[in-house]
Design an enzyme around this catalytic site. Sequence first.
Site, short mmCIF file in Angstrom:
data_model
loop_
_atom_site.label_atom_id
_atom_site.label_comp_id
_atom_site.label_asym_id
_atom_site.label_seq_id
_atom_site.Cartn_x
_atom_site.Cartn_y
_atom_site.Cartn_z
N ALA A 149 10.02 2.51 -0.94
CA ALA A 149 9.93 3.39 -2.11
C ALA A 149 11.01 4.46 -2.08
O ALA A 149 11.65 4.75 -3.10
CB ALA A 149 8.55 4.03 -2.18
N LEU B 148 6.26 1.05 5.97
CA LEU B 148 7.27 0.20 5.34
C LEU B 148 7.32 0.40 3.83
O LEU B 148 8.41 0.43 3.24
CB LEU B 148 7.02 -1.27 5.65
CG LEU B 148 7.43 -1.75 7.04
CD1 LEU B 148 7.04 -3.21 7.24
CD2 LEU B 148 8.91 -1.56 7.28
N CYS B 149 6.17 0.57 3.21
CA CYS B 149 6.15 0.77 1.75
C CYS B 149 6.80 2.10 1.38
O CYS B 149 7.52 2.19 0.38
CB CYS B 149 4.73 0.69 1.22
SG CYS B 149 4.00 -0.95 1.44
N THR B 150 6.57 3.13 2.19
CA THR B 150 7.20 4.42 1.94
C THR B 150 8.70 4.32 2.11
O THR B 150 9.47 4.85 1.29
CB THR B 150 6.60 5.50 2.86
OG1 THR B 150 5.20 5.61 2.56
CG2 THR B 150 7.28 6.84 2.66
N ALA C 152 0.82 -1.22 0.00
CA ALA C 152 0.00 0.00 0.00
C ALA C 152 0.85 1.27 0.00
O ALA C 152 1.76 1.40 0.82
CB ALA C 152 -0.92 0.01 1.21
#
Length: 158
Positions: free
Chosen positions: A54, A49-51, A44
Amino acid sequence: MSTAPVKLAIGDAAPAFDLPTAGGGRVTLEELRGAPAVIWFYPAANTSLCTRQACDLRDNHQMFLDAGYRVVGISPDPVEALDRFVAEQDLPYTLASDESHQTMAAYGAWGEKNMYGRIVEGTIRSTFAIDAEGELTLVKYRVGTPKHIDLLRTTLAL
């Protein structure tokens, strides 16, 4: 409960895809042919964690460009959420939307996972490298966010 997810291996042909991207375009496996690519699946946009993952890819993007790699992130987010993610985090690479989960399922990046002690169906954080002919040269399921860049640097000799 769903069926067991696909498990791809190095040397397999990368499954074809055609997905809408942030900024209004599309990305296809066919379009990526002719140069290597890193495809990473994440749960998401704009979550912690995804940020981090990324932004690690953003901060090391030149390393991939120098080696000829194109970077493509794929999540189940709608394009509008990806547009915000790109703008807020200044992401220089392609983000694609797979709301149907078909591409994630084809790569084995959608299925059952343990989330805080509960079994849920969702995106399995995964990374793949594809050579210029569309063959998988790296297959890594359940990628650890803090080690993602080091894994890619070492495995792909960047």
